[in-house]
Design a protein around this motif. Structure first.
Motif, PDB file in Angstrom:
ATOM      1  N   ILE A 245       0.840  -1.207   0.000  1.00 40.20           N
ATOM      2  CA  ILE A 245       0.000   0.000   0.000  1.00 40.20           C
ATOM      3  C   ILE A 245       0.872   1.254   0.000  1.00 40.20           C
ATOM      4  N   ALA A 246       1.956   1.236   0.779  1.00 42.50           N
ATOM      5  CA  ALA A 246       2.859   2.388   0.828  1.00 42.50           C
ATOM      6  C   ALA A 246       3.460   2.661  -0.550  1.00 42.50           C
ATOM      7  N   ALA A 247       3.808   1.575  -1.274  1.00 42.28           N
ATOM      8  CA  ALA A 247       4.360   1.746  -2.621  1.00 42.28           C
ATOM      9  C   ALA A 247       3.308   2.301  -3.575  1.00 42.28           C
ATOM     10  N   GLU A 248       2.053   1.859  -3.438  1.00 40.32           N
ATOM     11  CA  GLU A 248       0.973   2.365  -4.280  1.00 40.32           C
ATOM     12  C   GLU A 248       0.746   3.860  -4.036  1.00 40.32           C
ATOM     13  N   ILE A 249       0.778   4.269  -2.769  1.00 41.53           N
ATOM     14  CA  ILE A 249       0.603   5.688  -2.444  1.00 41.53           C
ATOM     15  C   ILE A 249       1.743   6.519  -3.033  1.00 41.53           C
ATOM     16  N   ALA A 250       2.973   6.004  -2.918  1.00 42.24           N
ATOM     17  CA  ALA A 250       4.119   6.735  -3.468  1.00 42.24           C
ATOM     18  C   ALA A 250       3.977   6.906  -4.977  1.00 42.24           C
ATOM     19  N   LEU A 251       3.531   5.834  -5.666  1.00 40.16           N
ATOM     20  CA  LEU A 251       3.341   5.930  -7.115  1.00 40.16           C
ATOM     21  C   LEU A 251       2.253   6.947  -7.460  1.00 40.16           C
ATOM     22  N   GLY A 252       1.191   6.979  -6.644  1.00 44.75           N
ATOM     23  CA  GLY A 252       0.120   7.951  -6.877  1.00 44.75           C
ATOM     24  C   GLY A 252       0.604   9.378  -6.706  1.00 44.75           C
ATOM     25  N   LYS A 253       1.466   9.592  -5.719  1.00 45.24           N
ATOM     26  CA  LYS A 253       2.015  10.937  -5.513  1.00 45.24           C
ATOM     27  C   LYS A 253       2.919  11.346  -6.673  1.00 45.24           C
ATOM     28  N   PHE A 254       3.667  10.379  -7.184  1.00 46.40           N
ATOM     29  CA  PHE A 254       4.496  10.665  -8.354  1.00 46.40           C
ATOM     30  C   PHE A 254       3.632  11.112  -9.524  1.00 46.40           C
ATOM     31  N   SER A 255       2.544  10.391  -9.753  1.00 43.47           N
ATOM     32  CA  SER A 255       1.650  10.724 -10.871  1.00 43.47           C
ATOM     33  C   SER A 255       1.040  12.108 -10.699  1.00 43.47           C
ATOM     34  N   GLU A 256       0.649  12.447  -9.476  1.00 42.35           N
ATOM     35  CA  GLU A 256       0.072  13.767  -9.214  1.00 42.35           C
ATOM     36  C   GLU A 256       1.105  14.874  -9.429  1.00 42.35           C
ATOM     37  N   LYS A 257       2.341  14.623  -8.975  1.00 38.94           N
ATOM     38  CA  LYS A 257       3.398  15.621  -9.157  1.00 38.94           C
ATOM     39  C   LYS A 257       3.705  15.818 -10.634  1.00 38.94           C
ATOM     40  N   ILE A 258       3.687  14.733 -11.400  1.00 36.01           N
ATOM     41  CA  ILE A 258       3.927  14.835 -12.845  1.00 36.01           C
ATOM     42  C   ILE A 258       2.820  15.644 -13.506  1.00 36.01           C
ATOM     43  N   ALA A 259       1.565  15.402 -13.099  1.00 36.57           N
ATOM     44  CA  ALA A 259       0.438  16.149 -13.665  1.00 36.57           C
ATOM     45  C   ALA A 259       0.550  17.638 -13.328  1.00 36.57           C
ATOM     46  N   SER A 260       0.942  17.938 -12.082  1.00 39.63           N
ATOM     47  CA  SER A 260       1.075  19.332 -11.673  1.00 39.63           C
ATOM     48  C   SER A 260       2.178  20.044 -12.457  1.00 39.63           C
ATOM     49  N   LEU A 261       3.313  19.376 -12.625  1.00 41.90           N
ATOM     50  CA  LEU A 261       4.416  19.976 -13.374  1.00 41.90           C
ATOM     51  C   LEU A 261       4.071  20.120 -14.851  1.00 41.90           C
ATOM     52  N   THR A 262       3.353  19.160 -15.389  1.00 44.80           N
ATOM     53  CA  THR A 262       2.931  19.261 -16.786  1.00 44.80           C
ATOM     54  C   THR A 262       2.021  20.479 -16.979  1.00 44.80           C
TER      55      THR A 262
END
Length: 428
Positions: A182-199
């Motif tokens: 679950i911790a790894a899934e949350i980290a991946l979700g945060k990565f995706s959100e950060k990528i969307a924000s930077l895009t």
């Protein structure tokens, strides 16, 4: 607890190598200098200043020319009882020319004033070019920062994606905890959100940049960073005890504009002094008579000439006040120049101090913080493999390392933007 797989270690090594590489990973497009030239050439304000300059030069040509001569045609001394042209000896057909002459050097000074104003338009255009170049540079560096941040985060996401795949395999074999998955899934979700924000930020900056360079803003920007040795040399040469940057700033278009305004005020004083001189008007008339003498002979025609002039005898309410006003305008322009130079000097000094602080902070990140974060990740990996630290601690260490990496990139590009501001004051 599971052991970190070879796949995870390989991805980690690839990430470390990619982080050390410069921006050469980006595809090539137009360079920053080319973007600056495109922005300047396509800036409508440059045409405004060109039209303004041409208009003022034309107005100066008009102001430096004498008024058109006046022609006078008519009849004089016509008897009202008969309206006969040949009855009264004083009746005549008249033709005259009149020319007005200005006071002293008024025409030449008026033309000079318009020409000086036309030079102001040139300086306004140069000042605008510096502003456009700075705007393009600032947006350019913002985009490069976002793109570099995206590269770092995407590499981290790829790294954790491999980690997550290993965790899933280990979890299916009963070798990993559900909490770790679950911790790894949350980290991946945060990565995706950060990528969307930077895009989103990248698109915003590119939209702003497109105002200056059009569709080129939406191409992949090259990663070449300008060296700007002249600016770096000036920053290094400036000491804390220096008196200021007035010698440099006096060559800035904004300062030159006020210098030109002072020269224009001097011309205004000289123009006001011309009002103490008289102006002249010259008239020449010719009268043709149709009447005859008692002997039947034709009467001679008449020629007349006049010179008129106004004499400024009472100057206290007109000429004196006009001269005082012109002198006060010069004083105002001189004060404005001193104020501008003080403001520009303060701004440049502040920017140099800001740049030096940014460089010191960058050095701190390079020499200690980034190395410490890397060492912390390594130690936590070893502790996790020896079952002495939880998996969440490893994730937190990687996230912390990523945050420090992004902070360093922010400082790096803030330093470039600070140099861009200094170049603006250098008029480069």
């Amino acid at each position: 607890m599971m052991k970190i797989s070879r796949y995870f270690l390989l991805n980690k090594a690839l990430f470390s190598l990619s982080f050390l590489l410069s921006f050469n990973l980006f595809a090539l497009g137009i360079s920053l200098s080319e973007a600056e030239q495109i922005a300047i050439k396509s800036d409508p304000a440059q045409q405004i200043y060109q039209y303004q300059q041409a208009s003022l030069i034309a107005q100066g040509s008009v102001a430096g020319t004498l008024p058109d001569p006046m022609i006078k045609l008519g009849m004089a001394n016509l008897p009202t009882d008969s309206f006969a042209l040949d009855e009264d000896p004083m009746t005549q057909l008249t033709f005259g020319l009149a020319q007005q002459f200005s006071r002293g050097s008024q025409l030449a000074l008026s033309q000079k004033g318009f020409n000086q104003q036309s030079q102001l338009a040139v300086l306004q255009g140069l000042a605008r070019q510096l502003t456009v170049k700075k705007n393009v540079q600032q947006l350019w560096f913002n985009i490069l920062f976002v793109e570099k941040s995206l590269t770092i985060i995407k590499q981290n996401k790829q790294l954790f994606s491999g980690f997550y795949a290993d965790l899933q395999t280990q979890f299916s074999l009963g070798l990993a905890d559900n909490d770790d998955l679950i911790a790894a899934e949350i980290a991946l979700g945060k990565f995706s959100e950060k990528i969307a924000s930077l895009t989103q930020q990248s698109l915003t900056y590119r939209s702003l940049l497109s105002e200056w360079i059009g569709q080129n803003a939406y191409q992949q920007l090259p990663s070449d960073i300008p060296q700007w040795p002249q600016t770096l040399a000036y920053v290094d040469a400036f000491g804390d005890g220096n008196g200021g940057h007035y010698a440099l700033l006096s060559g800035h278009p904004k300062a030159k504009m006020l210098t030109q305004n002072i020269a224009l005020a001097d011309n205004g004083i000289a123009l006001a002094e011309q009002d103490y001189l008289p102006s002249f008007k010259v008239e020449v008339g010719y009268g043709h008579r149709l009447s005859e003498t008692a002997m039947g002979e034709r009467r001679s025609d008449l020629l007349s000439a006049f010179i008129s002039m106004d004499i400024p005898l009472f100057t206290d309410k007109r000429q004196d006040q006009k001269l005082i006003a012109a002198q006060q305008i010069k004083g105002q322009k001189q004060a404005e120049q001193r104020l501008l130079l003080r403001q520009l000097n303060r701004q440049l000094t502040t920017e140099i101090v800001n740049y030096r602080q940014l460089k010191m902070r960058q050095t701190r990140y390079q020499d200690s913080l980034l190395k410490q974060a890397k060492q912390q990740v390594k130690l936590l990996e070893e502790s996790y493999q020896s079952n002495t630290r939880p998996f969440k601690a490893v994730i937190a260490a990687y996230i912390h390392q990523q945050s420090l990496s992004l902070e360093y990139q922010q400082l790096y590009f803030d330093g470039l933007k600070s140099l861009s501001n200094i170049r603006y004051f250098q008029a480069l």
